[in-house]
Design a protein around this motif. Structure first.
Motif, PDB file in Angstrom:
ATOM      1  N   LEU A 120       0.819  -1.208   0.000  1.00 57.28           N
ATOM      2  CA  LEU A 120       0.000   0.000   0.000  1.00 57.28           C
ATOM      3  C   LEU A 120       0.857   1.264   0.000  1.00 57.28           C
ATOM      4  CD1 LEU A 120      -2.781  -1.080   2.533  1.00 57.28           C
ATOM      5  CD2 LEU A 120      -2.853  -1.134   0.035  1.00 57.28           C
ATOM      6  N   LEU A 121       1.917   1.267   0.793  1.00 52.13           N
ATOM      7  CA  LEU A 121       2.779   2.450   0.858  1.00 52.13           C
ATOM      8  C   LEU A 121       3.534   2.666  -0.444  1.00 52.13           C
ATOM      9  CD1 LEU A 121       4.246   2.219   4.476  1.00 52.13           C
ATOM     10  CD2 LEU A 121       2.627   3.908   3.590  1.00 52.13           C
ATOM     11  N   TYR A 127       6.557   4.920  -5.132  1.00 53.02           N
ATOM     12  CA  TYR A 127       7.665   4.034  -5.498  1.00 53.02           C
ATOM     13  C   TYR A 127       9.045   4.459  -4.975  1.00 53.02           C
ATOM     14  CZ  TYR A 127       3.933   3.073  -8.842  1.00 53.02           C
ATOM     15  OH  TYR A 127       2.715   2.820  -9.416  1.00 53.02           O
ATOM     16  N   LYS A 128       9.480   5.657  -5.285  1.00 51.21           N
ATOM     17  CA  LYS A 128      10.864   6.034  -4.990  1.00 51.21           C
ATOM     18  C   LYS A 128      11.229   5.902  -3.516  1.00 51.21           C
ATOM     19  CE  LYS A 128      14.308   9.705  -5.551  1.00 51.21           C
ATOM     20  NZ  LYS A 128      14.641  10.999  -6.184  1.00 51.21           N
ATOM     21  N   PRO A 129      10.431   6.393  -2.564  1.00 49.15           N
ATOM     22  CA  PRO A 129      10.799   6.212  -1.150  1.00 49.15           C
ATOM     23  C   PRO A 129      10.958   4.753  -0.752  1.00 49.15           C
ATOM     24  CG  PRO A 129       9.062   7.851  -1.359  1.00 49.15           C
ATOM     25  CD  PRO A 129       9.211   7.203  -2.708  1.00 49.15           C
ATOM     26  N   ILE A 130      10.137   3.875  -1.329  1.00 49.94           N
ATOM     27  CA  ILE A 130      10.249   2.450  -1.006  1.00 49.94           C
ATOM     28  C   ILE A 130      11.559   1.878  -1.539  1.00 49.94           C
ATOM     29  CG2 ILE A 130       9.142   0.195  -1.235  1.00 49.94           C
ATOM     30  CD1 ILE A 130       7.600   2.233   0.460  1.00 49.94           C
ATOM     31  N   MET A 165      12.640  -7.927   0.438  1.00 48.75           N
ATOM     32  CA  MET A 165      11.800  -8.763  -0.431  1.00 48.75           C
ATOM     33  C   MET A 165      10.460  -8.105  -0.678  1.00 48.75           C
ATOM     34  SD  MET A 165      12.590 -12.548   1.121  1.00 48.75           S
ATOM     35  CE  MET A 165      11.097 -13.194   0.378  1.00 48.75           C
ATOM     36  N   ALA A 166       9.859  -7.540   0.376  1.00 47.47           N
ATOM     37  CA  ALA A 166       8.565  -6.880   0.228  1.00 47.47           C
ATOM     38  C   ALA A 166       8.682  -5.621  -0.628  1.00 47.47           C
ATOM     39  CB  ALA A 166       8.005  -6.536   1.604  1.00 47.47           C
ATOM     40  N   CYS A 167       9.830  -4.959  -0.562  1.00 51.40           N
ATOM     41  CA  CYS A 167      10.032  -3.708  -1.309  1.00 51.40           C
ATOM     42  C   CYS A 167      10.255  -3.948  -2.802  1.00 51.40           C
ATOM     43  CB  CYS A 167      11.219  -2.936  -0.742  1.00 51.40           C
ATOM     44  SG  CYS A 167      10.938  -2.211   0.889  1.00 51.40           S
ATOM     45  N   ARG A 168      10.486  -5.178  -3.214  1.00 49.82           N
ATOM     46  CA  ARG A 168      10.773  -5.440  -4.622  1.00 49.82           C
ATOM     47  C   ARG A 168       9.599  -5.139  -5.533  1.00 49.82           C
ATOM     48  NH1 ARG A 168      14.239 -11.004  -3.641  1.00 49.82           N
ATOM     49  NH2 ARG A 168      16.183  -9.965  -3.068  1.00 49.82           N
ATOM     50  N   VAL A 169       8.403  -5.099  -4.960  1.00 53.84           N
ATOM     51  CA  VAL A 169       7.238  -4.756  -5.774  1.00 53.84           C
ATOM     52  C   VAL A 169       7.348  -3.328  -6.306  1.00 53.84           C
ATOM     53  CG1 VAL A 169       5.894  -3.934  -3.805  1.00 53.84           C
ATOM     54  CG2 VAL A 169       4.721  -4.774  -5.829  1.00 53.84           C
ATOM     55  N   SER A 244       0.538   7.007  -9.795  1.00 50.87           N
ATOM     56  CA  SER A 244       0.687   5.616  -9.377  1.00 50.87           C
ATOM     57  C   SER A 244      -0.625   4.897  -9.638  1.00 50.87           C
ATOM     58  CB  SER A 244       1.108   5.533  -7.901  1.00 50.87           C
ATOM     59  OG  SER A 244       0.177   6.190  -7.076  1.00 50.87           O
ATOM     60  N   LEU A 245      -0.796   3.716  -9.039  1.00 53.82           N
ATOM     61  CA  LEU A 245      -1.882   2.841  -9.458  1.00 53.82           C
ATOM     62  C   LEU A 245      -3.211   3.164  -8.785  1.00 53.82           C
ATOM     63  CD1 LEU A 245      -2.183   0.464 -11.387  1.00 53.82           C
ATOM     64  CD2 LEU A 245      -1.810  -1.058  -9.443  1.00 53.82           C
ATOM     65  N   PHE A 246      -3.210   3.271  -7.444  1.00 55.64           N
ATOM     66  CA  PHE A 246      -4.459   3.438  -6.718  1.00 55.64           C
ATOM     67  C   PHE A 246      -4.669   4.865  -6.196  1.00 55.64           C
ATOM     68  CE2 PHE A 246      -3.527  -1.149  -5.925  1.00 55.64           C
ATOM     69  CZ  PHE A 246      -4.615  -1.651  -6.595  1.00 55.64           C
TER      70      PHE A 246
END
Length: 524
Positions: A120-121, A127-130, A165-169, A244-246
């Motif tokens: 969600l974040l 994207y960039k901060p993640i 791993m979670a941030c790879r999205v 972004s998407l949502f």
């Protein structure tokens, strides 16, 4: 969320696979209209606008090239394939029981805990901060690998690995925010190729450093720290997407103008309902509408089958990947002076996986009829390979079985991706893959807690592989039963009709492939 072979693979090194499916037709139409309008404006305006358009294209091209370079460089971590041998070596001196039952399970728990918030974040923060957070976590991981000596430090290393791993999205979906929807499939290929090349380079480089350079694990960790530090600098220089998407979707000029005019009038007519309307506005959000649309997904047998395959088979696949290096150490423990070939094996597995994924696009199979049978056969082969890996005393047989095991799984990944995504909008596609990944992670965590964790049964690695064999065997039986039911039902209803052979392509003749009520398929 993008799947893949989307959460990790290899020994923690393979990125999630991008979804390469056609963009929605309605978006494409808007794109064509915009291009036609641009052409009209160019014909009616001075040539200066053409120069501005050329500059925009160059800027976009540079952004895509830079992002692909970033994906390549952040995938180069030479010590990645040797994390487990490093912890079991004399340099770290952890026991196999500690690594198996106390350190490695933390990775799955961490990934499960941060997966949904990160998903969600990622969209909310654009994207960039993640990606910056991912880069910081990578630096922390390799600092722990370089300097860490205690059990707690290695558990913290696994915790931060779960975050990465979670941030790879974020990387998987970032590139789609930069380009027009008609270019989604092309740029997905670019970004995926850059990541695969980076993972392959990383595995080969790590193997060469150990085999020919005769360096220590400490030096290999220092090299990896240098690469991830450079990757963090690249993340800081990434362009910031405007949409972004949502949560950050762009509105058409007409929509913005209409909202600006209509909202004040509504407030004047019904001032007492203004607060109530604000409170209920969240119900009309895209994200909530996507959640409500999920009920249509479970009603479609073909989508349901491949979603279940994604959840259950990916669980077994990643559990094997998390623990296979510990198994190799167990098989090879009698020859402590024998070189470790983890990097070379991972590189070979990557090549075979890329080949089987490519071959899947040319498979001439009637998937709406034979999906369960094909899945059952491949799952049975994987179960047999696990039985062989868990009982052999020959390390080369273990290596070969692992390479084949990954190749079989990767053959079905693009097929599952296509079958799921080809009948969904890009928003719903992202949500479905995110839910599939989360459910698979929950299942992995449960299996880890029961069989691997010290607080559960705490089985040794060979016993765990026996459990994975039984797990895949049960799945195989279920798939074969489902295949028998589908085939019997098909030939009973159509006894004289021969099943045509079709290639992997949009299921336009199948009613199951009709778009959901909110559109048809595209990549997130």
């Amino acid at each position: 969320m993008v799947a893949d072979d989307t959460v990790v693979s290899g020994d923690r090194s393979e990125e999630e696979k991008d979804l390469e499916v056609p963009p929605p037709e309605d978006v494409e139409v808007h794109g064509d209209l915009e291009e036609a309008a641009d052409a009209t404006r160019e014909a009616q305006s001075p040539s200066g606008n053409s120069t501005e358009d050329t500059g925009g294209v160059k800027k976009l091209t540079c952004s895509v090239i830079y992002l692909c370079f970033y994906g390549f460089m952040t995938s180069v971590r030479p010590g990645e394939a040797f994390i487990t041998p490093n912890m079991l070596s004399l340099e770290k001196n952890f026991t196999r029981e500690q690594v198996t039952n106390e350190i490695t399970p933390v990775l799955t728990y961490s990934y499960m805990a941060v997966l949904v918030p990160t998903f969600l974040l990622t969209d909310f923060l654009r994207y960039k901060p993640i990606l910056i957070i991912q880069g910081i976590c990578q630096v922390v991981i390799w600092i722990f690998m370089l300097l860490g000596t205690s059990l707690l430090q290695m558990q913290l290393m696994e915790f931060f690995y779960g975050i990465t791993m979670a941030c790879r999205v974020a990387y998987s979906s970032y590139i789609f925010s930069l380009v027009n929807p008609v270019m989604y499939q092309r740029v997905a290929g670019y970004s995926r190729s850059s990541v695969l090349l980076g993972v392959f380079t990383s595995s080969v480089l790590g193997q060469l450093c150990l085999s020919l350079g005769n360096i220590t694990y400490y030096t290999l960790d220092a090299i990896s720290l240098g690469f991830v530090s450079f990757g963090l600098l690249l993340a800081l220089c990434l362009p910031w997407p405007k949409r972004s998407l949502f949560f950050n979707r762009e509105k058409n000029p007409e929509q913005r103008e209409l909202m600006a005019v209509a909202q004040p009038e509504v407030d004047k007519v019904n001032p007492e309902k203004k607060s109530l309307a604000s409170a209920l506005r969240w119900k009309d959000s895209v994200f909530v509408q996507m959640l409500l649309e999920l009920k249509n997904v479970v009603k479609k047998p073909n989508l349901r089958l491949w979603c279940l395959w994604w959840v259950f088979n990916s669980t077994g696949y990643y559990l094997v990947l998390f623990y296979v290096h510990i198994l190799w150490n167990k098989v090879n423990e009698e020859n402590k002076d024998k070189p470790v070939y983890n990097g070379g094996v991972e590189a070979a597995a990557m090549l075979l996986s890329a080949g089987t994924s490519f071959a899947a696009g040319f498979a001439k199979i009637r998937w709406n009829l034979l999906s369960e049978l094909v899945i059952g056969i491949i799952t049975a082969l994987q179960a047999g390979l696990l039985l062989l890996m868990g009982n052999t005393g020959n390390i080369w047989v273990c290596y070969a079985s692992y390479i084949l095991f990954r190749g079989f799984y990767q053959f079905l990944v693009p097929i599952a991706t296509f079958q799921i995504a080809s009948s969904l909008t890009k928003e719903l596609c992202a949500l479905v893959f995110g839910i599939n990944t989360f459910l698979g992670t929950v299942l992995k965590s449960i299996i880890n807690l029961v069989f691997s964790d010290k607080r559960g049964l705490g089985l040794d690695v060979q016993s765990q592989f026996l459990v994975y064999f039984i797990y895949l065997t049960i799945l195989t039986v279920v798939y074969f039963i489902c295949a028998a039911v589908v085939l019997i039902r098909h030939f009973r209803n159509r006894p004289g009709e021969a099943a045509p052979v079709t290639e992997l392509s949009p299921m336009t003749v199948n009613t199951e492939a009709e778009p959901l009520s909110n559109g048809n398929g595209a990549v997130p």
